[in-house]
Design an enzyme around this catalytic site. Structure first.
Site, PDB file in Angstrom:
ATOM      1  N   SER A   2      -5.755 -24.763 -28.479  1.00 27.91           N
ATOM      2  CA  SER A   2      -6.399 -24.199 -27.303  1.00 27.91           C
ATOM      3  C   SER A   2      -5.403 -23.358 -26.535  1.00 27.91           C
ATOM      4  O   SER A   2      -4.195 -23.620 -26.569  1.00 27.91           O
ATOM      5  CB  SER A   2      -6.919 -25.306 -26.389  1.00 27.91           C
ATOM      6  OG  SER A   2      -7.340 -24.762 -25.151  1.00 27.91           O
ATOM      7  N   TYR A  15      -5.321 -32.399 -21.335  1.00 26.49           N
ATOM      8  CA  TYR A  15      -5.833 -31.698 -22.514  1.00 26.49           C
ATOM      9  C   TYR A  15      -4.784 -30.703 -23.008  1.00 26.49           C
ATOM     10  O   TYR A  15      -4.501 -30.606 -24.211  1.00 26.49           O
ATOM     11  CB  TYR A  15      -7.118 -30.968 -22.116  1.00 26.49           C
ATOM     12  CG  TYR A  15      -7.831 -30.262 -23.244  1.00 26.49           C
ATOM     13  CD1 TYR A  15      -8.438 -30.977 -24.268  1.00 26.49           C
ATOM     14  CD2 TYR A  15      -7.941 -28.869 -23.254  1.00 26.49           C
ATOM     15  CE1 TYR A  15      -9.110 -30.323 -25.286  1.00 26.49           C
ATOM     16  CE2 TYR A  15      -8.613 -28.208 -24.272  1.00 26.49           C
ATOM     17  CZ  TYR A  15      -9.194 -28.937 -25.279  1.00 26.49           C
ATOM     18  OH  TYR A  15      -9.862 -28.283 -26.273  1.00 26.49           O
TER      19      TYR A  15
END
Lengths: 249, 434
Positions: A142, A155
């Site tokens: 990501s 995250y």
């Protein structure tokens, strides 16, 4: 729709981006093993891929937080197809950052799904691909892993850790002829992000999934999805920390 | 949260919550949602039938999986969020086609059923719902109902505006085609009588539709261009773009680019386009059926206030009296009516209790939304349509009165017997207001 015999493993095939990538392979007649957390979800994706032209699809149940069980599923899939040409690891969840700040167990659980669970699968896969001396391991990271931000650093830490792990793995497997592709999606319109305000940088899962497919086929080392995140993250990474820490991001 | 708008961008409505429905195997916990429920996918309904102000929208766009395809019999089973674009991309290269397509391929199967949509082949094929052989409905109670055309719950779900529950999947009977092309003919007609003469030949063609210049008056009233065609062999066509938006109108046109003056120029140019009054060609199916799909979010040309589309059907009379009156009122109103679409519906019955199509002439026309004057004109048109025994299409509507709705759809009372008590829409609350 001529079967081209390509063997593709997709872990976390029920994620919106991975489903779209799997569809691109199905349309060219590939053989696929797809895994999902529940048999119903895996079978729903498998049926879709069959209708779209896949030569063969098997659905297996895999929970990345069950490390031993996950490895066993990889072994089972590898044996069933006699190896793979491409493995795409796409399992992951977007944790609730505020919950992770309040509760250490939630933060650990988020790291377990997004980092530890993937590493647990990558290790046996790397050994198998390395022994075969060919193929491609692709992992959905990501843009959040490029820099820690207050709004989603748990995250980000998992995806950033994955980024480093894959750098090393790419370096290790390069000489044996195995490609390692790190994919870094930005904002994608998926159920994972349905609660977020969707600005102009959002793209559809369909577009993201096809971009992932192209990056794998071109054996890119690191691919931003879509491409315009590369310059954006170049800027984000270049901001000095003493400035960055003051920003509300 | 993404914007949940309707295609006309009028009226605006804000859902209190949006719940994604992603898996047909484990549907969302509806019992915890507060407020009325309504499924939402592509947002291609023009008015407020796909909106749920203050309620819960169940976003079914990820319910987009194909389930099975029987290439011998042409039976396709898929989830309700699958778009017609996805289906055509899959089946056209295999020699099949959807039995009915509307003017855009970016609609979901669920929406096509809930609005019982029609297309240019209504006179031969009837509505979309007539080709649905099975579907599964999820009720707010958690009950799942698999139903077939003989069941009352099926007949109330087809054309039922999403009020009977969430459609999870459906099975559709496709039709064989010789290829991806359409052998089409384009014929200019000088007035409404010219249209009626051409419409009398409809039975010879699979697809027929006319574009009419709504601003032409007097001798030229009802002039336009007739398009008709049949499926034809054509080797390859490009698949649909990945998303609806390709060439996108980037922003609202300030104040709107559409006004009476620009529309008059446009209508004149469209009517004059091509030097010959009659032209034949074989074209790929997409530009024939979906000309406006080439420009994403074209509705932004209407400016920030959006637009309303008005589609009505009036029973046939020998010289089209009622439709003449409708054209007269539009042309005399000063509203910037765009090109209108005119077609004669066939006399095949519709499968849904609340289906819109019925025998007669149907006219669809866009108006940039200008507030009270636009609404006043449309109320006048409602009266003309009601007097003629016609109806106005809920999928296009943002403003009809409860009294008009009752006159057009007496079966609404019957639909209430099958409606899921937790389901409602902005449209339904408006037209059912006391």
């Amino acid at each position: 729709m001529r079967p081209d015999g390509l063997r593709v493993l997709v872990v976390g095939a029920s994620s919106a981006i991975a489903t779209e990538t799997a569809r691109a392979y199905a349309e060219r007649g590939a053989r696929l093993v797809v895994t999902a957390r529940t048999p119903e979800r895996g079978e729903a994706v498998a049926a879709d891929l069959r209708v779209r032209g896949a030569a063969e699809v098997r659905a297996l149940t895999l929970d990345v937080t069950d490390h031993a069980g996950g490895t066993a599923v990889i072994d089972q899939a590898w044996t069933a197809f006699g190896g793979f040409d491409v493995a795409l690891l796409a399992a992951g969840v977007l944790p609730d950052q505020l919950r992770c700040e309040a509760d250490g167990a939630a933060a650990v659980a988020a790291l377990d799904v997004n980092l530890v669970g993937i590493v647990a699968l990558l290790t046996p896969l790397a050994n198998r691909f390395g022994a075969a001396g060919r193929g491609c391991i692709a992992v959905i990271g990501s843009v959040a892993g490029d820099r820690g931000r207050q709004s989603n650093y748990v995250y980000g830490a998992a995806k950033g850790g994955l980024d480093r792990f894959l750098q090393g793995l790419r370096n290790r497997l390069h000489r044996s002829g195995v490609a390692v592709v790190t994919l870094k999606p930005g904002f994608v319109d998926t159920p994972m992000t349905s609660a977020m305000d969707q600005g102009p940088l959002f793209v559809s899962a369909r577009r993201a999934g096809r971009a992932v497919y192209r990056a794998i086929e071109r054996r890119r080392d690191v691919a931003y999805v879509p491409w315009f995140w590369r310059p954006i993250m170049l800027v984000v990474r270049a901001i000095p920390e003493r400035v960055f820490k003051r920003l509300r991001l | 949260m993404r914007a949940y708008r309707s295609w006309g961008r009028y009226p605006e409505a804000t859902p209190a919550a949006v719940v994604p429905v992603v898996w047909r195997s484990d549907p969302p916990p509806l019992e915890r949602a507060r407020g009325p429920l309504l499924a939402y996918a592509c947002g291609r309904s023009y008015g407020d039938s796909c909106l749920n102000d203050g309620g819960v929208l169940l976003d079914v766009r990820r319910l987009d999986r194909l389930i099975s395809f029987d290439g011998e019999r042409g039976l396709l089973c898929c989830e309700a969020g699958v778009t017609l674009a996805q289906i055509l991309d899959l089946v056209v290269p295999r020699g099949w086609f959807l039995p009915v397509v509307p003017g855009t391929r970016w609609v979901s199967v669920g929406g096509a059923i809930a609005n019982d949509i029609h297309g240019k082949n209504h006179h031969r094929a009837g509505t979309f719902g007539a080709h649905v052989t099975r579907l599964e409905l999820l009720r707010s109670s958690g009950e799942r109902i698999t139903c077939t055309p003989a069941d009352p719950i099926f007949q109330s779900t087809v054309g039922g505006l999403g009020l009977t529950g969430v459609i999870l999947w459906a099975e559709i009977a496709l039709k064989r085609v010789p290829g991806a092309g359409i052998a089409m003919e384009r014929i200019r007609f000088p007035d409404l009588n010219g249209f009626l003469e051409l419409a009398a030949e409809d039975a010879r063609f699979e697809y027929t539709v006319a574009w009419v210049d709504c601003l032409a008056r007097g001798r030229r009233l009802g002039r336009g261009v007739y398009l008709r065609g049949d499926h034809a062999p054509l080797e390859r066509t490009a698949p649909s773009p990945l998303e609806a938006q390709r060439l996108r109108v980037p922003m609202d046109a300030p104040g709107g680019l559409v006004n009476a003056f620009t529309m008059r120029l446009f209508n004149e140019a469209y009517y004059r386009a091509g030097l010959r009054a009659r032209r034949r060609a074989t074209v790929p199916y997409a530009p024939f059926f979906f000309p406006l799909d080439a420009v994403g979010e074209w509705t932004r040309l209407y400016g920030p206030k959006g637009f309303v589309q008005y589609q009505c059907v009036v029973p046939d009379t020998p010289n089209g009296e009622a439709i003449r009156t409708v054209f007269d009122r539009i042309a005399g109103s000063g509203e910037a009516a765009s090109l209108a679409v005119l077609k004669r519906f066939g006399d095949l019955g519709s499968p849904g209790w609340l289906s819109f199509p019925r025998p007669g002439l149907t006219l669809a026309v866009d108006f940039p939304f200008r507030g009270a004057s636009t609404l006043r004109l449309l109320d006048e048109l409602d009266a003309v349509v009601a007097a003629a025994g016609g109806a106005v299409y809920p999928a296009k509507d943002a403003r009809m009165s409860p009294a008009s709705f009752r006159a057009f759809f007496p079966a609404a009372e019957r639909l209430e017997t099958q409606r899921d008590p937790r389901f409602s829409s902005s449209f339904w609350r408006r037209v059912r207001a006391a």
